[in-house]
Scaffold this motif. Structure first.
Motif, PDB file in Angstrom:
ATOM      1  N   PHE A  56       0.837  -1.204   0.000  1.00  0.00           N
ATOM      2  CA  PHE A  56       0.000   0.000   0.000  1.00  0.00           C
ATOM      3  C   PHE A  56       0.873   1.256   0.000  1.00  0.00           C
ATOM      4  O   PHE A  56       0.614   2.206  -0.737  1.00  0.00           O
ATOM      5  CB  PHE A  56      -0.937   0.001   1.202  1.00  0.00           C
ATOM      6  CG  PHE A  56      -1.854   1.187   1.256  1.00  0.00           C
ATOM      7  CD1 PHE A  56      -2.830   1.383   0.288  1.00  0.00           C
ATOM      8  CD2 PHE A  56      -1.732   2.129   2.264  1.00  0.00           C
ATOM      9  CE1 PHE A  56      -3.677   2.486   0.326  1.00  0.00           C
ATOM     10  CE2 PHE A  56      -2.563   3.237   2.324  1.00  0.00           C
ATOM     11  CZ  PHE A  56      -3.538   3.412   1.346  1.00  0.00           C
ATOM     12  N   ARG A  60       0.812   3.946  -3.132  1.00  0.00           N
ATOM     13  CA  ARG A  60       0.392   5.339  -2.921  1.00  0.00           C
ATOM     14  C   ARG A  60       1.293   6.323  -3.659  1.00  0.00           C
ATOM     15  O   ARG A  60       0.878   7.427  -3.982  1.00  0.00           O
ATOM     16  CB  ARG A  60       0.374   5.674  -1.434  1.00  0.00           C
ATOM     17  CG  ARG A  60      -0.758   4.992  -0.702  1.00  0.00           C
ATOM     18  CD  ARG A  60      -0.722   5.249   0.776  1.00  0.00           C
ATOM     19  NE  ARG A  60      -1.012   6.652   1.053  1.00  0.00           N
ATOM     20  CZ  ARG A  60      -0.680   7.263   2.182  1.00  0.00           C
ATOM     21  NH1 ARG A  60      -0.031   6.597   3.120  1.00  0.00           N
ATOM     22  NH2 ARG A  60      -0.980   8.510   2.384  1.00  0.00           N
ATOM     23  N   HIS A 117     -13.493   5.266   4.841  1.00  0.00           N
ATOM     24  CA  HIS A 117     -12.316   5.614   4.051  1.00  0.00           C
ATOM     25  C   HIS A 117     -12.628   5.700   2.556  1.00  0.00           C
ATOM     26  O   HIS A 117     -12.000   6.479   1.839  1.00  0.00           O
ATOM     27  CB  HIS A 117     -11.182   4.635   4.349  1.00  0.00           C
ATOM     28  CG  HIS A 117     -10.512   4.912   5.653  1.00  0.00           C
ATOM     29  ND1 HIS A 117     -11.089   4.589   6.858  1.00  0.00           N
ATOM     30  CD2 HIS A 117      -9.340   5.537   5.948  1.00  0.00           C
ATOM     31  CE1 HIS A 117     -10.287   4.970   7.844  1.00  0.00           C
ATOM     32  NE2 HIS A 117      -9.224   5.556   7.318  1.00  0.00           N
ATOM     33  N   ASN A 121     -11.593   9.028   0.525  1.00  0.00           N
ATOM     34  CA  ASN A 121     -10.381   8.810  -0.272  1.00  0.00           C
ATOM     35  C   ASN A 121     -10.724   8.369  -1.685  1.00  0.00           C
ATOM     36  O   ASN A 121     -11.367   7.340  -1.864  1.00  0.00           O
ATOM     37  CB  ASN A 121      -9.512   7.713   0.367  1.00  0.00           C
ATOM     38  CG  ASN A 121      -8.990   8.112   1.711  1.00  0.00           C
ATOM     39  OD1 ASN A 121      -8.159   8.991   1.811  1.00  0.00           O
ATOM     40  ND2 ASN A 121      -9.499   7.492   2.755  1.00  0.00           N
ATOM     41  N   GLU A 123      -8.131   8.120  -4.008  1.00  0.00           N
ATOM     42  CA  GLU A 123      -6.891   7.622  -4.584  1.00  0.00           C
ATOM     43  C   GLU A 123      -7.074   6.157  -4.999  1.00  0.00           C
ATOM     44  O   GLU A 123      -7.646   5.362  -4.248  1.00  0.00           O
ATOM     45  CB  GLU A 123      -5.796   7.761  -3.529  1.00  0.00           C
ATOM     46  CG  GLU A 123      -4.425   7.407  -3.989  1.00  0.00           C
ATOM     47  CD  GLU A 123      -3.418   7.539  -2.864  1.00  0.00           C
ATOM     48  OE1 GLU A 123      -2.344   8.065  -3.125  1.00  0.00           O
ATOM     49  OE2 GLU A 123      -3.723   7.105  -1.722  1.00  0.00           O
ATOM     50  N   SER A 126      -6.107   3.482  -2.497  1.00  0.00           N
ATOM     51  CA  SER A 126      -7.000   3.493  -1.334  1.00  0.00           C
ATOM     52  C   SER A 126      -8.345   2.856  -1.675  1.00  0.00           C
ATOM     53  O   SER A 126      -8.885   2.075  -0.886  1.00  0.00           O
ATOM     54  CB  SER A 126      -7.229   4.929  -0.847  1.00  0.00           C
ATOM     55  OG  SER A 126      -6.028   5.482  -0.367  1.00  0.00           O
TER      56      SER A 126
END
Length: 194
Positions: A56, A60, A117, A121, A123, A126
Motif C-alpha cells: 500500500f 500510494r 475511508h 479517499n 486515490e 486506497s
C-alpha cells in the motif's frame, strides 16, 4: 500496485480460510494440532499484513486519483470512524448491548472503517484497499450468519450494560488519539487536514 494486489489477496485470503476452505483448515488442525495451526495462522497473518502495508505504501506513490470526494465527506468519515472504534472496543470486551445487538461488532467495525475511508479517499490504491476490506466484511458477515443458523457458532450472551459504557469511553479515547496524532504518525496523513 502489484504488491498491493498480492498483499490484499494473501491477507484477506488467510482471513477467509474458514469460509472458503473449511476442509483444508480442519485437515491442518488435525495434522498440526490446535496450537500449531494457531501459530501458523498467526505467522501467515503477520507476514501478509506486512506485505499489504508495504504494498500500500508503495502503491500510494504511483497511483493517481480515481475520484475527488467533496470536502464534507471527510467530516462524515471522521464521524463514522468514531462508531467503528466503539464497535471495535465492544468486540474485545464481555458482551454488552452493543455487542449483542450488532452480533459481530468487529466485522461491523471493519465494514464501517472501509466505508468511511472510501467516502473520504479517491486515490486508486486506497479505493482498491478499502473496497477489498468492505467486500471481505460482507462475505464474512454472510458466512457468520450461515454458521449461526446451522448451530456451528453461537452469539456471545449479554453480560452487563457497563461494558457498553466502557466501549463508548475507550472507543472515544482511541478515536481521539487516532484523529489527534496516531493516523498521521502511522499513515502519514492527518485526517484533520481537509
Amino acid at each position: 500496485m502489484t504488491l498491493l494486489i498480492v498483499g490484499i489477496i494473501l491477507f484477506l485470503g488467510v482471513h477467509l480460510v474458514r469460509v472458503l476452505l473449511p476442509d483444508f483448515r480442519r485437515s491442518m488442525i488435525a495434522s498440526l494440532g490446535e496450537k500449531g495451526w494457531r501459530a501458523a495462522y498467526s505467522i501467515a497473518s503477520i507476514a501478509t499484513l506486512i506485505l499489504l502495508i508495504y504494498g500500500f505504501g508503495q502503491a500510494r506513490h504511483v497511483t493517481g486519483m480515481l475520484y475527488n470526494p467533496p470536502v464534507w465527506m471527510a467530516h462524515i468519515a471522521i464521524t463514522l470512524m468514531l462508531i467503528a472504534m466503539i464497535c471495535l472496543v465492544a468486540s474485545l470486551l464481555p458482551a454488552g448491548h452493543i455487542a449483542t445487538k450488532t452480533k459481530h461488532p468487529m466485522v461491523l467495525s471493519v465494514k464501517i472503517w472501509a466505508l468511511a475511508h472510501l467516502l473520504a479517499n479517491g486515490e486508486t490504491s486506497s479505493v482498491l484497499l478499502f473496497t477489498a476490506f468492505l467486500a471481505w466484511g460482507v462475505i464474512l458477515r454472510i458466512s457468520l450468519k450461515r454458521r449461526q443458523r446451522s448451530g456451528e457458532i453461537t452469539l456471545r450472551p449479554f453480560v452487563s450494560a457497563k461494558y457498553d459504557l466502557y466501549a463508548i469511553v475507550i472507543g472515544i479515547v482511541v478515536w481521539a488519539l487516532i484523529i489527534w496524532k496516531l493516523h498521521e504518525w502511522l499513515i502519514g496523513v492527518s485526517p484533520l487536514v481537509i
